[in-house]
Write a protein that holds these residues in place. Sequence first.
Motif, PDB file in Angstrom:
ATOM      1  N   PRO A 128      36.101 -35.218 -12.150  1.00 10.58           N
ATOM      2  CA  PRO A 128      35.858 -33.833 -12.554  1.00 10.58           C
ATOM      3  C   PRO A 128      35.070 -33.068 -11.489  1.00 10.58           C
ATOM      4  CG  PRO A 128      34.220 -35.217 -13.571  1.00 10.58           C
ATOM      5  CD  PRO A 128      35.081 -36.128 -12.714  1.00 10.58           C
ATOM      6  N   VAL A 129      35.328 -33.394 -10.233  1.00  9.93           N
ATOM      7  CA  VAL A 129      34.567 -32.842  -9.117  1.00  9.93           C
ATOM      8  C   VAL A 129      35.519 -32.222  -8.101  1.00  9.93           C
ATOM      9  CG1 VAL A 129      32.953 -33.373  -7.240  1.00  9.93           C
ATOM     10  CG2 VAL A 129      32.780 -34.608  -9.418  1.00  9.93           C
ATOM     11  N   VAL A 130      35.118 -31.084  -7.540  1.00  4.93           N
ATOM     12  CA  VAL A 130      35.874 -30.513  -6.431  1.00  4.93           C
ATOM     13  C   VAL A 130      34.882 -30.069  -5.366  1.00  4.93           C
ATOM     14  CG1 VAL A 130      35.931 -28.169  -7.434  1.00  4.93           C
ATOM     15  CG2 VAL A 130      37.650 -28.843  -5.751  1.00  4.93           C
ATOM     16  N   GLY A 131      35.198 -30.383  -4.103  1.00  4.19           N
ATOM     17  CA  GLY A 131      34.389 -29.925  -2.987  1.00  4.19           C
ATOM     18  C   GLY A 131      35.076 -28.740  -2.326  1.00  4.19           C
ATOM     19  N   GLU A 132      34.351 -27.641  -2.193  1.00  9.31           N
ATOM     20  CA  GLU A 132      34.940 -26.412  -1.633  1.00  9.31           C
ATOM     21  C   GLU A 132      34.133 -25.945  -0.433  1.00  9.31           C
ATOM     22  OE1 GLU A 132      36.833 -23.800  -4.913  1.00  9.31           O
ATOM     23  OE2 GLU A 132      34.946 -24.508  -5.764  1.00  9.31           O
ATOM     24  N   GLY A 136      32.171 -22.581   6.564  1.00 10.02           N
ATOM     25  CA  GLY A 136      31.791 -23.812   7.233  1.00 10.02           C
ATOM     26  C   GLY A 136      30.816 -24.688   6.478  1.00 10.02           C
ATOM     27  N   LYS A 137      30.510 -24.358   5.240  1.00  6.49           N
ATOM     28  CA  LYS A 137      29.594 -25.172   4.440  1.00  6.49           C
ATOM     29  C   LYS A 137      30.312 -25.661   3.194  1.00  6.49           C
ATOM     30  CE  LYS A 137      24.951 -25.347   2.466  1.00  6.49           C
ATOM     31  NZ  LYS A 137      23.686 -24.611   2.234  1.00  6.49           N
ATOM     32  N   LYS A 138      30.293 -26.977   2.990  1.00  4.45           N
ATOM     33  CA  LYS A 138      30.994 -27.565   1.854  1.00  4.45           C
ATOM     34  C   LYS A 138      30.017 -27.859   0.727  1.00  4.45           C
ATOM     35  CE  LYS A 138      34.520 -31.029   0.786  1.00  4.45           C
ATOM     36  NZ  LYS A 138      35.376 -32.102   1.356  1.00  4.45           N
ATOM     37  N   THR A 139      30.352 -27.408  -0.457  1.00  2.83           N
ATOM     38  CA  THR A 139      29.544 -27.685  -1.638  1.00  2.83           C
ATOM     39  C   THR A 139      30.432 -28.306  -2.709  1.00  2.83           C
ATOM     40  OG1 THR A 139      29.932 -25.451  -2.509  1.00  2.83           O
ATOM     41  CG2 THR A 139      27.959 -25.779  -1.171  1.00  2.83           C
ATOM     42  N   THR A 140      29.818 -29.095  -3.573  1.00  4.43           N
ATOM     43  CA  THR A 140      30.574 -29.734  -4.646  1.00  4.43           C
ATOM     44  C   THR A 140      30.270 -29.070  -5.974  1.00  4.43           C
ATOM     45  OG1 THR A 140      28.845 -31.404  -4.927  1.00  4.43           O
ATOM     46  CG2 THR A 140      30.687 -31.961  -3.492  1.00  4.43           C
ATOM     47  N   HIS A 240      25.847 -41.501   0.912  1.00  5.70           N
ATOM     48  CA  HIS A 240      27.120 -41.567   1.624  1.00  5.70           C
ATOM     49  C   HIS A 240      27.949 -40.309   1.415  1.00  5.70           C
ATOM     50  CE1 HIS A 240      30.961 -42.878   3.175  1.00  5.70           C
ATOM     51  NE2 HIS A 240      31.484 -42.482   2.032  1.00  5.70           N
ATOM     52  N   HIS A 241      28.157 -39.934   0.168  1.00  6.69           N
ATOM     53  CA  HIS A 241      29.002 -38.775  -0.110  1.00  6.69           C
ATOM     54  C   HIS A 241      28.359 -37.470   0.367  1.00  6.69           C
ATOM     55  CE1 HIS A 241      31.300 -41.644  -2.466  1.00  6.69           C
ATOM     56  NE2 HIS A 241      32.267 -40.755  -2.524  1.00  6.69           N
ATOM     57  N   LYS A 242      27.028 -37.385   0.271  1.00  8.05           N
ATOM     58  CA  LYS A 242      26.348 -36.183   0.763  1.00  8.05           C
ATOM     59  C   LYS A 242      26.525 -36.043   2.278  1.00  8.05           C
ATOM     60  CE  LYS A 242      24.682 -35.078  -3.278  1.00  8.05           C
ATOM     61  NZ  LYS A 242      25.169 -33.879  -4.016  1.00  8.05           N
ATOM     62  N   LEU A 243      26.384 -37.153   2.989  1.00  6.83           N
ATOM     63  CA  LEU A 243      26.580 -37.112   4.443  1.00  6.83           C
ATOM     64  C   LEU A 243      28.009 -36.702   4.797  1.00  6.83           C
ATOM     65  CD1 LEU A 243      24.723 -40.254   5.886  1.00  6.83           C
ATOM     66  CD2 LEU A 243      24.102 -37.847   6.153  1.00  6.83           C
ATOM     67  N   CYS A 244      28.968 -37.278   4.096  1.00  3.55           N
ATOM     68  CA  CYS A 244      30.368 -36.991   4.424  1.00  3.55           C
ATOM     69  C   CYS A 244      30.731 -35.542   4.127  1.00  3.55           C
ATOM     70  CB  CYS A 244      31.284 -37.947   3.677  1.00  3.55           C
ATOM     71  SG  CYS A 244      31.163 -39.646   4.291  1.00  3.55           S
ATOM     72  N   HIS A 245      30.198 -34.982   3.050  1.00  3.27           N
ATOM     73  CA  HIS A 245      30.446 -33.567   2.765  1.00  3.27           C
ATOM     74  C   HIS A 245      29.829 -32.689   3.850  1.00  3.27           C
ATOM     75  CE1 HIS A 245      31.163 -34.445  -1.762  1.00  3.27           C
ATOM     76  NE2 HIS A 245      32.274 -34.465  -1.069  1.00  3.27           N
ATOM     77  N   ASP A 324      19.758 -32.099   9.854  1.00  2.00           N
ATOM     78  CA  ASP A 324      19.038 -31.010   9.182  1.00  2.00           C
ATOM     79  C   ASP A 324      19.758 -30.575   7.908  1.00  2.00           C
ATOM     80  OD1 ASP A 324      17.080 -31.000  11.135  1.00  2.00           O
ATOM     81  OD2 ASP A 324      18.037 -29.402  12.314  1.00  2.00           O
ATOM     82  N   ILE A 325      21.079 -30.455   7.987  1.00  2.00           N
ATOM     83  CA  ILE A 325      21.848 -30.040   6.808  1.00  2.00           C
ATOM     84  C   ILE A 325      21.789 -31.122   5.729  1.00  2.00           C
ATOM     85  CG2 ILE A 325      24.140 -29.430   5.936  1.00  2.00           C
ATOM     86  CD1 ILE A 325      24.786 -28.363   8.756  1.00  2.00           C
ATOM     87  N   ALA A 326      21.873 -32.373   6.151  1.00  2.00           N
ATOM     88  CA  ALA A 326      21.922 -33.482   5.195  1.00  2.00           C
ATOM     89  C   ALA A 326      20.645 -33.606   4.380  1.00  2.00           C
ATOM     90  CB  ALA A 326      22.199 -34.788   5.934  1.00  2.00           C
ATOM     91  N   VAL A 327      19.520 -33.223   4.955  1.00  2.00           N
ATOM     92  CA  VAL A 327      18.250 -33.316   4.220  1.00  2.00           C
ATOM     93  C   VAL A 327      17.819 -31.971   3.659  1.00  2.00           C
ATOM     94  CG1 VAL A 327      17.533 -35.251   5.664  1.00  2.00           C
ATOM     95  CG2 VAL A 327      16.816 -32.944   6.281  1.00  2.00           C
ATOM     96  N   GLY A 328      18.664 -30.963   3.828  1.00  2.00           N
ATOM     97  CA  GLY A 328      18.294 -29.609   3.420  1.00  2.00           C
ATOM     98  C   GLY A 328      18.219 -29.403   1.925  1.00  2.00           C
ATOM     99  N   ASN A 329      19.078 -30.089   1.167  1.00  2.00           N
ATOM    100  CA  ASN A 329      19.089 -29.954  -0.290  1.00  2.00           C
ATOM    101  C   ASN A 329      18.724 -31.291  -0.924  1.00  2.00           C
ATOM    102  OD1 ASN A 329      20.010 -27.211  -0.352  1.00  2.00           O
ATOM    103  ND2 ASN A 329      22.045 -27.959   0.211  1.00  2.00           N
TER     104      ASN A 329
END
Length: 359
Positions: A128-132, A136-140, A240-245, A324-329
């Motif tokens: 039930p997840v979609v990454g959009e 240039g920024k991907k969010t789930t 893992h998934h956060k890094l890949c996104h 920086d992006i990976a630890v931003g949220n």
Amino acid sequence: MEAFEYRPNPAHIIFGSGSVAKTGHQLKQHGLSKPLILSTPEQVSQAEALSATLTEDVKVVGIFSEATMHTPLHITEKALQYAQEREPDCLISIGGGSTIGLGKAVSVRNGLFHIVIPTTYAGSEVTPVVGETVDGKKTTRSDPKILPSLVIYDIDLTMTLPVGMSVTSGINAIAHAAEALYAQSGNPITNLFAQEGIRALARSLPELLHDKSSVSARSDAQYGAWLCGTCLGSVGMSLHHKLCHTLGGSFNLPHSETHTIVLPHALAYNAPKVPGAMKMLADALPESNGDAIVGLNKLLAKTNAPRSLKAFGMKESDIDKAADIAVGNAYWNPRAIERDLIREVIRRAWAGEDARIDL
């Protein structure tokens, strides 16, 4: 046994060779007759072949063949406009994660019944997840309404999937299950699914290198992908998934290849804090000798899987930005997220090194 909650995935699953022929019957059963078919430009021939198999009382209102990786918003908006003009009563996504992602992004916005016919091992069809991606920024986004209503697994549609793509798609599926083993919302049921799915893929992927047309290997791989995807759809994911996104959306890196390359390094980072999960993973991997990271490194080597983000165009100068992006949220992870250590995880994936537990 610790207390847990388990919410079964409600999607209807049809599995087996020749199952795509049941699409028309399923449409009738649900009172549907005007599907819009989605695909990538590369798979439009499969979309056209599917259209040709549907009965005369089913009228395909169109084929939208512009799905692309990371589900960019402008493509979703274009598909929504296409659908509005043709007034379908359902969507059929045929393809891999790019097409399925587009189908989910469209269906959650317009409420159409969504049928998915996977041709890879992405697993997105049962989540039930979609990454959009926007600018240039991907969010789930997660919502029960995103989950497709019907999934038709037909191994015949995977028989021509190139071996290299089969491997990365399959390792991507393993990533779903591996992170589920230490998920904050994990439970004994998803653990069983995860181990069985990993075993099936670890057994089938090396076989495909020797015989890409092996029916047993293709069937095992698709079965494993379904189980691993179900894990992803049932529990939360972590580092893992956060890094890949981050890497995929920000640097336009290919989805399954990125998951394949990052997986051993992300697991090695978390390993000290999740010994139980690492034992379950090791038990599911052949030749692990009780060490999950060793087993995964061996599987990647045996399947000639890609190991370096650098080979896909990521620059060394992008490593700091990615960290920086990976630890931003903030997000839950079994081990505290430390920026300098995460930078080193990304650097190792960029350089294509073997994973090791020493951070």
